[in-house]
Design a protein around this motif. Sequence first.
Motif, PDB file in Angstrom:
ATOM      1  N   SER A  16       0.861  -1.184   0.000  1.00 25.98           N
ATOM      2  CA  SER A  16       0.000   0.000   0.000  1.00 25.98           C
ATOM      3  C   SER A  16       0.893   1.227   0.000  1.00 25.98           C
ATOM      4  O   SER A  16       2.106   1.136   0.223  1.00 25.98           O
ATOM      5  N   GLY A  17       0.262   2.376  -0.262  1.00 26.56           N
ATOM      6  CA  GLY A  17       1.015   3.621  -0.265  1.00 26.56           C
ATOM      7  C   GLY A  17       2.121   3.627  -1.292  1.00 26.56           C
ATOM      8  O   GLY A  17       3.228   4.089  -1.012  1.00 26.56           O
ATOM      9  N   ALA A  18       1.834   3.074  -2.486  1.00 25.77           N
ATOM     10  CA  ALA A  18       2.826   3.013  -3.572  1.00 25.77           C
ATOM     11  C   ALA A  18       4.109   2.313  -3.125  1.00 25.77           C
ATOM     12  O   ALA A  18       5.210   2.701  -3.488  1.00 25.77           O
ATOM     13  N   GLY A  19       3.944   1.283  -2.299  1.00 21.50           N
ATOM     14  CA  GLY A  19       5.088   0.491  -1.865  1.00 21.50           C
ATOM     15  C   GLY A  19       5.733   0.951  -0.571  1.00 21.50           C
ATOM     16  O   GLY A  19       6.736   0.373  -0.148  1.00 21.50           O
ATOM     17  N   LEU A  20       5.162   1.958   0.087  1.00 19.42           N
ATOM     18  CA  LEU A  20       5.732   2.409   1.359  1.00 19.42           C
ATOM     19  C   LEU A  20       5.583   1.348   2.447  1.00 19.42           C
ATOM     20  O   LEU A  20       6.411   1.260   3.351  1.00 19.42           O
ATOM     21  N   VAL A  21       4.525   0.557   2.352  1.00 13.67           N
ATOM     22  CA  VAL A  21       4.307  -0.532   3.304  1.00 13.67           C
ATOM     23  C   VAL A  21       4.088  -1.811   2.508  1.00 13.67           C
ATOM     24  O   VAL A  21       3.277  -1.851   1.587  1.00 13.67           O
ATOM     25  N   LYS A  22       4.851  -2.855   2.865  1.00 20.03           N
ATOM     26  CA  LYS A  22       4.733  -4.152   2.198  1.00 20.03           C
ATOM     27  C   LYS A  22       4.528  -5.229   3.252  1.00 20.03           C
ATOM     28  O   LYS A  22       5.215  -5.234   4.280  1.00 20.03           O
ATOM     29  N   PHE A  32       6.662   7.409   9.398  1.00 19.33           N
ATOM     30  CA  PHE A  32       6.609   7.575  10.847  1.00 19.33           C
ATOM     31  C   PHE A  32       6.704   9.043  11.254  1.00 19.33           C
ATOM     32  O   PHE A  32       7.685   9.509  11.800  1.00 19.33           O
ATOM     33  N   VAL A  33       5.650   9.738  10.988  1.00 20.12           N
ATOM     34  CA  VAL A  33       5.525  11.138  11.401  1.00 20.12           C
ATOM     35  C   VAL A  33       4.419  11.144  12.449  1.00 20.12           C
ATOM     36  O   VAL A  33       3.304  10.704  12.176  1.00 20.12           O
ATOM     37  N   PRO A  34       4.736  11.598  13.672  1.00 20.24           N
ATOM     38  CA  PRO A  34       3.745  11.523  14.744  1.00 20.24           C
ATOM     39  C   PRO A  34       2.362  12.067  14.377  1.00 20.24           C
ATOM     40  O   PRO A  34       1.341  11.491  14.758  1.00 20.24           O
ATOM     41  N   SER A  35       2.318  13.135  13.631  1.00 18.95           N
ATOM     42  CA  SER A  35       1.018  13.707  13.282  1.00 18.95           C
ATOM     43  C   SER A  35       0.276  12.866  12.232  1.00 18.95           C
ATOM     44  O   SER A  35      -0.906  13.073  11.993  1.00 18.95           O
ATOM     45  N   GLU A  36       0.971  11.909  11.616  1.00 20.72           N
ATOM     46  CA  GLU A  36       0.382  11.061  10.578  1.00 20.72           C
ATOM     47  C   GLU A  36       0.167   9.621  11.068  1.00 20.72           C
ATOM     48  O   GLU A  36       0.150   8.683  10.278  1.00 20.72           O
ATOM     49  N   LYS A  37       0.012   9.457  12.369  1.00 22.38           N
ATOM     50  CA  LYS A  37      -0.137   8.123  12.959  1.00 22.38           C
ATOM     51  C   LYS A  37      -1.273   7.329  12.305  1.00 22.38           C
ATOM     52  O   LYS A  37      -1.112   6.160  11.961  1.00 22.38           O
ATOM     53  N   GLU A  38      -2.408   7.936  12.129  1.00 25.67           N
ATOM     54  CA  GLU A  38      -3.557   7.233  11.546  1.00 25.67           C
ATOM     55  C   GLU A  38      -3.296   6.827  10.098  1.00 25.67           C
ATOM     56  O   GLU A  38      -3.718   5.751   9.669  1.00 25.67           O
ATOM     57  N   VAL A  39      -2.589   7.669   9.367  1.00 25.46           N
ATOM     58  CA  VAL A  39      -2.246   7.334   7.979  1.00 25.46           C
ATOM     59  C   VAL A  39      -1.343   6.102   7.961  1.00 25.46           C
ATOM     60  O   VAL A  39      -1.552   5.166   7.175  1.00 25.46           O
ATOM     61  N   ALA A  40      -0.344   6.075   8.844  1.00 23.64           N
ATOM     62  CA  ALA A  40       0.568   4.930   8.924  1.00 23.64           C
ATOM     63  C   ALA A  40      -0.205   3.653   9.266  1.00 23.64           C
ATOM     64  O   ALA A  40       0.008   2.603   8.656  1.00 23.64           O
ATOM     65  N   ALA A  47      -3.862  -1.796   5.203  1.00 21.54           N
ATOM     66  CA  ALA A  47      -4.140  -2.016   3.781  1.00 21.54           C
ATOM     67  C   ALA A  47      -3.157  -2.997   3.169  1.00 21.54           C
ATOM     68  O   ALA A  47      -3.533  -3.853   2.357  1.00 21.54           O
ATOM     69  N   ALA A  48      -1.883  -2.907   3.533  1.00 21.95           N
ATOM     70  CA  ALA A  48      -0.880  -3.832   3.004  1.00 21.95           C
ATOM     71  C   ALA A  48      -1.155  -5.254   3.466  1.00 21.95           C
ATOM     72  O   ALA A  48      -1.040  -6.213   2.690  1.00 21.95           O
ATOM     73  N   ILE A  49      -1.541  -5.410   4.719  1.00 21.37           N
ATOM     74  CA  ILE A  49      -1.856  -6.745   5.242  1.00 21.37           C
ATOM     75  C   ILE A  49      -3.070  -7.326   4.523  1.00 21.37           C
ATOM     76  O   ILE A  49      -3.069  -8.483   4.102  1.00 21.37           O
ATOM     77  N   LYS A  50      -4.101  -6.520   4.351  1.00 23.28           N
ATOM     78  CA  LYS A  50      -5.301  -6.992   3.650  1.00 23.28           C
ATOM     79  C   LYS A  50      -4.980  -7.360   2.203  1.00 23.28           C
ATOM     80  O   LYS A  50      -5.500  -8.343   1.676  1.00 23.28           O
ATOM     81  N   ASP A  51      -4.112  -6.583   1.555  1.00 25.17           N
ATOM     82  CA  ASP A  51      -3.717  -6.875   0.180  1.00 25.17           C
ATOM     83  C   ASP A  51      -2.972  -8.207   0.110  1.00 25.17           C
ATOM     84  O   ASP A  51      -3.219  -9.028  -0.780  1.00 25.17           O
ATOM     85  N   ALA A  52      -2.074  -8.436   1.060  1.00 24.56           N
ATOM     86  CA  ALA A  52      -1.339  -9.701   1.093  1.00 24.56           C
ATOM     87  C   ALA A  52      -2.290 -10.875   1.319  1.00 24.56           C
ATOM     88  O   ALA A  52      -2.161 -11.925   0.671  1.00 24.56           O
ATOM     89  N   GLN A  53      -3.245 -10.722   2.201  1.00 20.90           N
ATOM     90  CA  GLN A  53      -4.202 -11.796   2.465  1.00 20.90           C
ATOM     91  C   GLN A  53      -5.069 -12.074   1.239  1.00 20.90           C
ATOM     92  O   GLN A  53      -5.359 -13.229   0.925  1.00 20.90           O
ATOM     93  N   ALA A  54      -5.479 -11.028   0.534  1.00 28.53           N
ATOM     94  CA  ALA A  54      -6.284 -11.205  -0.675  1.00 28.53           C
ATOM     95  C   ALA A  54      -5.475 -11.930  -1.747  1.00 28.53           C
ATOM     96  O   ALA A  54      -5.977 -12.837  -2.419  1.00 28.53           O
ATOM     97  N   LYS A  55      -4.210 -11.548  -1.898  1.00 28.26           N
ATOM     98  CA  LYS A  55      -3.351 -12.210  -2.882  1.00 28.26           C
ATOM     99  C   LYS A  55      -3.114 -13.661  -2.500  1.00 28.26           C
ATOM    100  O   LYS A  55      -3.048 -14.529  -3.369  1.00 28.26           O
TER     101      LYS A  55
END
Length: 114
Positions: free
Chosen positions: A41-47, A66-74, A80-88
């Motif tokens: 997800s995130g164009a490969g930022l998380v795999k 890992f930006v404290p103000s972006e905790k929810e985004v992280a 999303a990456a985990i769900k994508d891996a499970q779907a694959k």
Amino acid sequence: MFKGLGQLGDMAKMMQQAKEMQGRVVQLQEELKTIVVTGESGAGLVKATATAKGELTGIDIDPSIFVPSEKEVAEDLILAAIKDAQAKASQRAETEMKKLSEELGLPTDMKLPF
């Protein structure tokens, strides 16, 4: 009186085929443990890496998220990456099962045990 004994050979053949099919399904289940898929997800930022059985085996996170103000985004990217891996993993398992069904001459939409 002995009419129908010729069908015993057919029954033995069917039993042998069923035993072979069971063995192949067990073998495929073991192979699925070694097939690796990667979701991202995130164009490969998380795999996220998982086996085709759906077992999560690893996660790779680009430190830039890992930006404290972006905790929810992280958190969303990781999920999303985990769900994508499970779907694959699920898709790969289904593909492998269809291949096995075709090899055994069974309908490809037949649901074999997993």
